[in-house]
Design an enzyme around this catalytic site. Structure first.
Site, mmCIF file in Angstrom:
data_model
loop_
_atom_site.group_PDB
_atom_site.id
_atom_site.type_symbol
_atom_site.label_atom_id
_atom_site.label_comp_id
_atom_site.label_asym_id
_atom_site.label_seq_id
_atom_site.Cartn_x
_atom_site.Cartn_y
_atom_site.Cartn_z
ATOM 1 N N ASP A 102 0.641 -1.340 -0.288
ATOM 2 C CA ASP A 102 -0.466 0.157 -0.170
ATOM 3 C C ASP A 102 0.531 0.780 0.130
ATOM 4 O OD1 ASP A 102 -2.246 -1.093 0.014
ATOM 5 O OD2 ASP A 102 -2.439 -1.520 2.387
ATOM 6 N N GLU A 103 1.471 1.447 -0.400
ATOM 7 C CA GLU A 103 2.923 2.478 -0.815
ATOM 8 C C GLU A 103 3.139 3.373 -2.398
ATOM 9 O OE1 GLU A 103 4.602 3.732 1.871
ATOM 10 O OE2 GLU A 103 4.528 3.003 3.989
#
Length: 239
Positions: free
Chosen positions: A183-184
């Site tokens: 999720d980066e």
């Protein structure tokens, strides 16, 4: 920079290969990273889904209606829940169960299917598996995920429950390119919706599903129209 152009009336028509050959010396002179993309070609995409079908069904509907500006060539899943819906749309459904023992094989099948059909993009339409670093590297800049929170807040599992626990007044959804860091990845599009203290985690999930659909669809369309440029851990989106 993104430039869209067409030949003027009466001008000679050049093949794509001729344009590329003619522009290559200019690109070398200025050290450019560059590409030509004919607007007549729709990108080919594969969808991946687990057991939440709202984004899957939304994308298939937009594809059939012509709004998506991309062609879906197949759906892969680690569950068999949506086979009927997928096949009703005339698409192949590839069921690949994922366990610690079969994960590498399942992802290799994804990549082989994409290569066989010359696909441009893998869309994780609520595919609830973390891709291996090897697969992520093979799909650099060609894999979009929808995360059900307004990143960088509430990463990982159950973000709506995390948001409820913090008493937030707005929830969101984020479409981003997938990287090895969970999720980066570079964010392409986001959306938000106001909520209140009276909303339960289940309410937040229901409200958020509409956001997830619209945000993911925009990101997929913009990627297909070559409106998204990667710039380190950011994107530049030409609207």
């Amino acid at each position: 920079m993104r430039t869209a152009f067409r030949a003027s009336d009466g001008a000679p028509t050049l093949a794509l290969a001729e344009l590329q050959a003619g522009f290559a010396p200019i690109a070398r002179r200025f050290g450019m990273a560059w590409a030509f993309h004919p607007t007549s070609r729709k990108p080919l995409i594969v969808l991946a889904v687990s057991r939440f079908g709202h984004c899957l069904n939304d994308l298939m509907h937009r594809w059939r209606s012509g709004w998506l500006k991309a062609d879906i060539v197949g759906v892969v899943s680690n569950h068999d829940d949506f086979r009927q819906e997928v096949e009703w749309h005339g698409l192949p459904h590839l069921y690949r169960p994922v366990t610690p023992q079969t994960k590498a094989e399942a992802e290799a099948d994804f990549l082989a299917y994409m290569a066989e059909h010359d696909c441009d993009l893998l869309v994780l339409a609520r595919y609830m598996q973390v891709l291996s670093a090897q697969t992520v590297n093979a799909l650099h800049g060609r894999c979009i995920n929808i995360h059900h929170s307004f990143l960088p807040g509430f990463k990982g599992a159950k973000p709506y429950h995390q948001a409820y626990a913090r008493g937030v007044k707005m929830i969101g959804a984020s479409a981003h390119y997938v990287t090895a860091d969970l999720d980066e990845g570079p964010i392409i599009e986001q959306g938000v919706e106001r909520v209140t203290h009276a909303d339960t985690p289940d309410d937040l999930i229901e409200i958020g599903r509409d956001l997830e659909c619209t945000v993911l669809a925009r990101a997929v369309r913009w990627h297909g129209e070559h409106r998204v440029l990667l710039a380190g851990n950011r994107t530049v989106v030409f609207r």
